[in-house]
Enzyme design. Structure first.
Site, PDB file in Angstrom:
ATOM      1  N   LEU A 169       4.511   0.920   1.836  1.00  0.00           N
ATOM      2  CA  LEU A 169       3.147   1.201   1.492  1.00  0.00           C
ATOM      3  C   LEU A 169       2.295   0.136   0.923  1.00  0.00           C
ATOM      4  O   LEU A 169       1.768   0.422   0.145  1.00  0.00           O
ATOM      5  CB  LEU A 169       3.190   2.594   0.715  1.00  0.00           C
ATOM      6  N   GLY A 170       2.386  -0.818   1.450  1.00  0.00           N
ATOM      7  CA  GLY A 170       1.554  -1.961   1.394  1.00  0.00           C
ATOM      8  C   GLY A 170       0.214  -1.833   1.927  1.00  0.00           C
ATOM      9  O   GLY A 170      -0.040  -0.649   2.379  1.00  0.00           O
ATOM     10  N   SER A 191       9.151   2.858  -0.559  1.00  0.00           N
ATOM     11  CA  SER A 191       8.555   1.596  -0.785  1.00  0.00           C
ATOM     12  C   SER A 191       9.547   1.095  -1.972  1.00  0.00           C
ATOM     13  O   SER A 191      10.398   1.705  -2.395  1.00  0.00           O
ATOM     14  CB  SER A 191       7.263   1.731  -1.425  1.00  0.00           C
ATOM     15  N   ARG A 192       9.474  -0.168  -2.203  1.00  0.00           N
ATOM     16  CA  ARG A 192      10.409  -0.755  -3.120  1.00  0.00           C
ATOM     17  C   ARG A 192      10.161  -0.188  -4.553  1.00  0.00           C
ATOM     18  O   ARG A 192      10.913   0.067  -5.178  1.00  0.00           O
ATOM     19  CB  ARG A 192      10.139  -2.124  -3.405  1.00  0.00           C
ATOM     20  N   ARG A 249       8.867  -6.424  11.710  1.00  0.00           N
ATOM     21  CA  ARG A 249       9.599  -7.551  12.242  1.00  0.00           C
ATOM     22  C   ARG A 249      10.884  -6.932  12.930  1.00  0.00           C
ATOM     23  O   ARG A 249      11.525  -5.833  12.639  1.00  0.00           O
ATOM     24  CB  ARG A 249      10.289  -8.280  11.230  1.00  0.00           C
ATOM     25  N   GLU A 278      12.780 -12.084  20.207  1.00  0.00           N
ATOM     26  CA  GLU A 278      11.581 -12.273  21.199  1.00  0.00           C
ATOM     27  C   GLU A 278      11.612 -13.601  21.678  1.00  0.00           C
ATOM     28  O   GLU A 278      12.231 -14.397  21.042  1.00  0.00           O
ATOM     29  CB  GLU A 278      10.443 -12.083  20.118  1.00  0.00           C
ATOM     30  N   HIS A 296       4.449  -8.533  20.607  1.00  0.00           N
ATOM     31  CA  HIS A 296       4.210  -8.919  19.384  1.00  0.00           C
ATOM     32  C   HIS A 296       2.538  -9.396  19.206  1.00  0.00           C
ATOM     33  O   HIS A 296       2.343 -10.323  18.603  1.00  0.00           O
ATOM     34  CB  HIS A 296       5.106 -10.157  18.938  1.00  0.00           C
ATOM     35  N   ALA A 298       0.208  -7.175  17.802  1.00  0.00           N
ATOM     36  CA  ALA A 298      -0.577  -6.316  17.037  1.00  0.00           C
ATOM     37  C   ALA A 298      -1.712  -6.544  16.386  1.00  0.00           C
ATOM     38  O   ALA A 298      -2.814  -6.047  16.331  1.00  0.00           O
ATOM     39  CB  ALA A 298       0.313  -5.412  16.319  1.00  0.00           C
TER      40      ALA A 298
END
Lengths: 339, 290
Positions: A169-170, A191-192, A249, A278, A296, A298
């Site tokens: 949730l950055g 999240s972390r 990623r 990719e 890739h 976005a």
């Protein structure tokens, strides 16, 4: 072209910024996209010398590197550049840069900051709408003339009421949450660290998050901890009605396992902007209507590239003027990715 | 008018018929209603009401139960989905990958950012409001045109559809089909929307002059379109198939699996209420319509 003005230093006096490989920005906008009167580019990819020899030849003059996602800055490269003090990257992700080595050498890193967050979040929401409501599959159906010949297309599933689980949730994750709340989705996250000021439910591990959501959205960085984070157990917890969206990623997801789950109907569908290798995409996905894929891109809007240009040039100009960087990365806070 | 099988059926059962169930595809005219001496209720499953002879129903005291706001969220979700697809070329990107063009052809064309776009909503009823709420979360600026300005709404109002189009990057059709709105989106409006403008239609196909819109798309006079409705469904003009800046949906914007189940409950609920002399769940209030 950089403006030609007698009050500026000549090209030979300008400090060098090393570019290892051709960045996507140059492919799309040409090689003067990041030009400035305050520095010049040293393009390793234009030299016939193998990279280590090229670096040795220019070692002393390189103080800064302009990197992109496909141009890793490894410990080996760093070690050949004794005067390197800055790495600027055009990408949102940092996993292609040896951050531990940068921290050890006192090399600053400047990223994309938050310029891509809105576009990324828009792409996430679009992929989710597309998978649930079958937008591109139905478009294909109509454009193949099948609506006239075969009749109605199968119904999709409503967004409202869906439980959305955000992994990471950055900035991007928060922008995703804000948008999906407007569609009537409920938000939870892993999240972390738990974020005390955030109104969403926190799950301490991804498996529990997956078990309690209908759509799992990957918005986290690729690090040693998140490599293949989305594995067989997590996909199984997500379940037959679950959807996964990945704009982060490829290697965060165990792709072989994901493909197997999709082919065998063990999850409802997937929206994928990134892949493990990719631009190679598993061919099994091409036959599936419950998968939506993008190459890739976005963050690839005209407006974002203009914002990127300002940030990259701004960071490099600030560096060479001894001013604070615009988007310095806090290296003490960054987990490592060994690659 | 000749006697049809439907007329014969209705005449045979006329006295026992107290209520009708309609979808949007079959019009109910005053001629049909005249065959039924005492229908008290029409329940329609469609989003719009243009297939029902409303003045005749009012004259005869026939109540109408509609779909209420049942479809508004699904319609809004699909409208946004079509818009982002056109702006960011998602369907095109997906096809690009399936044709294995990514490895060989490299970079893919850029899209357009949503944030800051001026979105003109045509018809700010419950569907239009749901669209507005969603697009505000993406940072779009909302403008609207409606039959009447809505005093409690903060978005800038344009009484003239041409002015709305001139000031918008995107037009989203969310209004009912009426005499005023038929072919309201004509060549002039489309040209005002302009070469980078996008039009999205999840309302009724006849609000847009389809021939003119196709001409504008083929000549590049507007930037793109996302369409759920067409003049002669399911026959969609084939010229649209080849256009990458057009995304097509087979009249499914209002229907998700969950909403169809909710519709069933609503229809049954309305009939049960009527036959128990209780208030209808989603009555159509006649004097708000004309």
């Amino acid at each position: 072209m950089a403006p030609h003005n007698n009050s500026y230093p000549s090209q030979h006096d300008l400090p060098n910024v090393l570019i290892l490989k051709l960045p996507p920005s140059f492919v799309i906008f040409g090689e003067h996209f990041f030009d400035s009167a305050k520095f010049r580019f040293l393009k390793a990819y234009e030299s016939s010398l193998p990279l280590p020899q090229f670096l040795l030849a220019h070692a002393q003059s390189v103080q800064a590197i302009l990197s992109s996602g496909g141009a890793p800055v490894t410990a080996d490269t760093i070690c050949l550049l004794p005067n390197l003090r800055l790495v600027v990257t055009t990408s949102q992700g940092l996993n292609h840069i040896d951050l531990s080595e940068c921290r050890r050498r006192g090399i600053a890193v400047a990223g994309a900051g938050t310029i891509f967050s809105a576009d990324c979040a828009d792409s996430v929401v679009e992929l989710l709408i597309d998978v649930l409501r079958k937008v591109s599959a139905a478009n294909r159906f109509v454009k193949q003339g099948l609506w006239s010949s075969q009749g109605d297309y199968p119904l999709g599933s409503k967004l409202g009421g869906k439980r959305v689980g955000i992994v990471g949730l950055g900035n991007i994750g928060s922008e995703v949450a804000k948008r999906l709340e407007a569609f009537g989705c409920s938000i939870s996250y892993n999240s972390r660290n738990k974020k005390p000021s955030v109104p969403y439910a926190f799950y301490p591990n991804v498996g529990e998050l997956a078990a309690n959501c209908d759509a799992l959205i990957i918005c986290c960085a690729l690090t040693d901890e998140t490599y293949h984070l989305i594995n067989k157990e997590v996909l199984s917890a997500l379940g037959k009605d679950g959807v996964i969206i990945n704009i982060a990623r490829g290697p965060i997801v165990d792709e072989k396992e994901l493909v197997r789950c999709l082919v065998e109907g063990e999850i409802r569908g997937a929206g994928l902007d990134v892949f493990e290798h990719e631009p190679d995409v598993p061919h099994e996905l091409f036959a599936l209507d419950n998968v939506v894929m993008s190459p890739h891109n976005a963050v690839f809007t005209r407006e974002s590239f203009e914002d990127l240009r300002k940030i990259v040039v701004g960071n490099l100009e600030a560096f060479f003027s001894n001013e604070p960087l615009l988007t310095a990365v806090n290296l003490d806070d960054q987990p490592h990715f060994s690659g | 008018m000749g006697i049809t099988t439907q007329d014969q059926f209705l005449t045979a059962h006329a006295h026992s018929v107290q209520a009708l169930l309609l979808s949007g595809t079959h019009p109910v005219t005053s001629d049909t209603l005249r065959l039924l001496p005492s229908p008290g209720l029409i329940v329609t499953t469609s989003a719009g009401l243009n297939h029902i002879d409303l003045p005749e129903c009012q004259r005869r005291g026939i109540s109408i139960a509609g779909a209420g706001n049942l479809y508004s969220e699904d319609l809004a979700d699909l409208a946004v989905g079509l818009l982002i697809d056109v702006l960011r070329k998602i369907s095109v990107a997906d096809r690009y990958i399936r044709r294995q063009l990514w490895p060989s052809k490299g970079e893919f064309p850029l899209g357009f950012k949503l944030r800051g776009k001026q979105v003109g909503i045509v018809g700010l009823g419950s569907i239009g409001l749901e669209v507005a709420k969603r697009l505000e979360a993406f940072g779009c600026n909302i403008l609207y045109n409606s039959r009447r300005k809505k005093p409690s709404i903060q978005y800038p109002y344009y009484s003239n559809i041409l002015e709305l189009a001139k000031n918008s990057d995107v037009l989203i059709i969310c209004c009912e089909l009426t005499e005023q709105t038929r072919h309201m989106i004509n060549k002039e409006v489309l040209l005002a929307l302009g070469k980078e403008g996008v039009i999205i239609n999840v309302g009724h196909s006849a609000v847009i002059d389809e021939q003119e819109m196709m001409g504008c798309l083929m000549r590049g006079e507007i930037g793109g379109a996302g369409l759920d409705v067409f003049e002669k469904e399911p026959d969609v003009p084939k010229q649209l198939f080849a256009l990458d800046n057009v995304v097509l949906s087979p009249h499914r914007a209002a229907h998700s699996q969950e909403t169809i189940l909710a519709l069933r409950d609503l229809v049954v609920g309305n009939f049960e209420a009527f036959f128990s002399n209780k208030p209808l769940l989603t009555p159509v209030i006649m004097n708000q319509l004309f």
